[in-house]
Design an enzyme around this catalytic site. Sequence first.
Site, PDB file in Angstrom:
ATOM      1  N   HIS A 347       7.287  33.015 -33.907  1.00  0.00           N
ATOM      2  CA  HIS A 347       7.452  32.167 -32.590  1.00  0.00           C
ATOM      3  C   HIS A 347       7.955  30.608 -33.130  1.00  0.00           C
ATOM      4  CE1 HIS A 347       5.907  31.360 -28.574  1.00  0.00           C
ATOM      5  NE2 HIS A 347       5.699  29.898 -29.290  1.00  0.00           N
ATOM      6  N   ALA A 348       8.925  30.310 -32.384  1.00  0.00           N
ATOM      7  CA  ALA A 348       9.599  29.199 -32.488  1.00  0.00           C
ATOM      8  C   ALA A 348       8.587  27.942 -32.921  1.00  0.00           C
ATOM      9  CB  ALA A 348      10.887  28.806 -31.796  1.00  0.00           C
ATOM     10  N   HIS A 377      15.920  22.560 -28.357  1.00  0.00           N
ATOM     11  CA  HIS A 377      14.525  22.305 -27.922  1.00  0.00           C
ATOM     12  C   HIS A 377      13.699  22.019 -29.276  1.00  0.00           C
ATOM     13  CE1 HIS A 377      10.665  22.591 -25.684  1.00  0.00           C
ATOM     14  NE2 HIS A 377      10.212  22.948 -27.011  1.00  0.00           N
ATOM     15  N   GLU A 378      13.696  22.733 -30.114  1.00  0.00           N
ATOM     16  CA  GLU A 378      12.678  22.591 -31.377  1.00  0.00           C
ATOM     17  C   GLU A 378      13.361  21.189 -32.118  1.00  0.00           C
ATOM     18  OE1 GLU A 378      10.232  24.092 -31.835  1.00  0.00           O
ATOM     19  OE2 GLU A 378      10.710  25.606 -30.407  1.00  0.00           O
ATOM     20  N   HIS A 381      11.566  18.109 -31.009  1.00  0.00           N
ATOM     21  CA  HIS A 381      10.363  17.661 -31.679  1.00  0.00           C
ATOM     22  C   HIS A 381      10.715  17.106 -32.947  1.00  0.00           C
ATOM     23  CE1 HIS A 381       8.070  19.942 -28.732  1.00  0.00           C
ATOM     24  NE2 HIS A 381       8.369  21.122 -29.002  1.00  0.00           N
ATOM     25  N   GLU A 405       6.813  18.139 -25.479  1.00  0.00           N
ATOM     26  CA  GLU A 405       7.302  19.533 -25.004  1.00  0.00           C
ATOM     27  C   GLU A 405       8.826  19.042 -23.795  1.00  0.00           C
ATOM     28  OE1 GLU A 405       7.285  22.455 -25.898  1.00  0.00           O
ATOM     29  OE2 GLU A 405       5.836  21.873 -27.256  1.00  0.00           O
ATOM     30  N   HIS A 505      -5.560  29.927 -22.401  1.00  0.00           N
ATOM     31  CA  HIS A 505      -6.160  28.691 -22.582  1.00  0.00           C
ATOM     32  C   HIS A 505      -7.363  28.408 -22.051  1.00  0.00           C
ATOM     33  CE1 HIS A 505      -1.714  28.789 -22.775  1.00  0.00           C
ATOM     34  NE2 HIS A 505      -1.738  27.557 -23.389  1.00  0.00           N
ATOM     35  N   TYR A 515       1.440  20.912 -19.598  1.00  0.00           N
ATOM     36  CA  TYR A 515       2.592  21.657 -19.461  1.00  0.00           C
ATOM     37  C   TYR A 515       3.080  21.362 -17.866  1.00  0.00           C
ATOM     38  CZ  TYR A 515       0.731  24.333 -23.370  1.00  0.00           C
ATOM     39  OH  TYR A 515       0.193  24.603 -24.640  1.00  0.00           O
TER      40      TYR A 515
HETATM   41 ZN   LIG Z   1       8.153  22.769 -27.956  1.00  0.00          ZN
END
Ligand SMILES: [Zn+2]
Length: 606
Positions: A347-348, A377-378, A381, A405, A505, A515
Amino acid sequence: MKHSPLAAIIVVASIASAASCAGGSTSTAAPTAADANAFLDTVDTTFTKLSLDANRAGWVGQNFITEDTEALDARMTQALADAQSRFAKEAVTFDHVDVPADARRQLNLLKVSLSLATPADPKEAEELTTLVSSMRGVYGKGKWCADPAKPDRCLNIDDITKVLASSRNEKEIRAAWEGWHTISPPLRKDYQRFVELSNKGAKELGFADTGAMWRAKYDMAPDAFTKELDRLWDQVRPLYLQLHAYVRMRLHQKYGDVVPMKGPLPAHLLGNIWAQDWSNVYDLVAPASSDAGFSLTDIIKRRKMSALDMVRAGERFYTSVGFEALPRTFWERSLFVRPMDREVVCHASAWDIDNLTDLRIKMCIDQTAEDFSTIHHELGHNFYQRAYKDLPIVFRDSANDGFHEAIGDTIALSVTPEYLVKIGLLDKAPDASRDIGLLMSRALEKVAFLPFGLLIDQWRWQVFSGAIAPADYNRGWWDLRLKYQGIAPPTARGEALFDPGAKYHVPDNTSYTRYFLADILQFQFHRALAKAAGCTAPLHRCSVYESKEAGTRLNAMLSMGVSKPWPDALQALTGSREMDASAILDYFAPLQKWLEEQTKEQPVGW
Ligand SMILES: [Zn+2]
């Protein structure tokens, strides 16, 4: 696409409840500003050390999955969580001490950092932490066995996810949907007790209940924050209603009267267990002219781009707007390709091991358009993490939990055909007539998600406050799903069931509002950066690649970390102190117009 635990510290607090006094002083005299400073120094050194240990253990645990690395990872994570819980409780003792604004903010952030506050009574604290791990375990091991005589045919969540995503047989889908919801009734009693005990802990920290403690993270009065979320939802609701009406029409054509012509959509037919992402029904609702005119996946394969080539391209995006290149260690220590010789968590995720410059991503990159976008995206971060590295460790986090995010996704929105042309992957961008398909697939993911992103915590906040009583857990859940999503269960759901517990969750006790916020904010960020970049094209065609102006704006916000209230950070990037969902409407404007034409003979709403 989610990054993993960074320095900050999201884990469940454990039994550590005995608040020792700040700075090692044992006197009972009222604490002073000097005590507060000494306390914050202790926090800084302790978190620096413990989070380095926890990040290293986490990295090794996920890169070399064995019993031993898992145990080490759990131990280090627990040590960090214990410290966090201790510091949150200790911070309260400085409530009435006069300290500089920076110190006050750090103390406040410590106080609101917990997702679970354990009661001071050690027995109750232990009961609570045991309950949470047990609920998590029940969910994690959840399986649906259609035929108990054949246990090897039981389906776990991955199997059920696949059925929901790919089956077009209504009966089979309904059985799988109902099957997954059989895992959660055993959680219902535990959840009720968990609510009692966690509320007790939150009250001891000075909050009305656990939900109020969560909402206190947002630099606003808890009730004002609730209103703010409803305001944002009202802004985007007309677009959601159009999408809902159109999808209902198309699913009715496919499934007949199981999907009514008007009224709510059935919860099981949207391609996802929770109907939170409708991407998997794209083929059923795709516009006739849905071909984007090119396939980035094909281009990447044809060019024989390696995983490393793809990450280099992602890095170039950030350097093109003015960020410094990633350090040598990033390239040496990251994981880009699935190893052949061992189990890893693929999972990235993005990591900041030492909370300074030891940045890494961990991904098993395939030659696909999706992974190309995920890389952007990553790395978002990572650049965020590096931008705030010089702040005290308590401030090394995003402006609120929606921002981290949102940044990654903001940059991913800049991966447009025009950008691909600029970096030489595409010869010519397709004309605007090709846009509807792309916008539709994006809306099925990002617009469809919004009401779900909102309602999970609406339900929990009401459960924590008592507005939804234990006897009404399930009815309260379905009332909210109807109100926000316009979705109804395929069969009657009584109070013997516990459908909210079938969403990870809830038993895991992870708040969810982040989110929703990230979904809203990414479009607002994208619009502001596109404007700074001078883009005059339709918003969905804007990329901020090579715009130093956009990079400067972005960095101004990223480097603030969480040192200032989030409206300050928002202002640094967008010029506005208010969240604004109208950017979503701008972005999807061509789609909304198209949807209105498609549904003009149709009922809208439910
Ligand atoms: Zn992310």
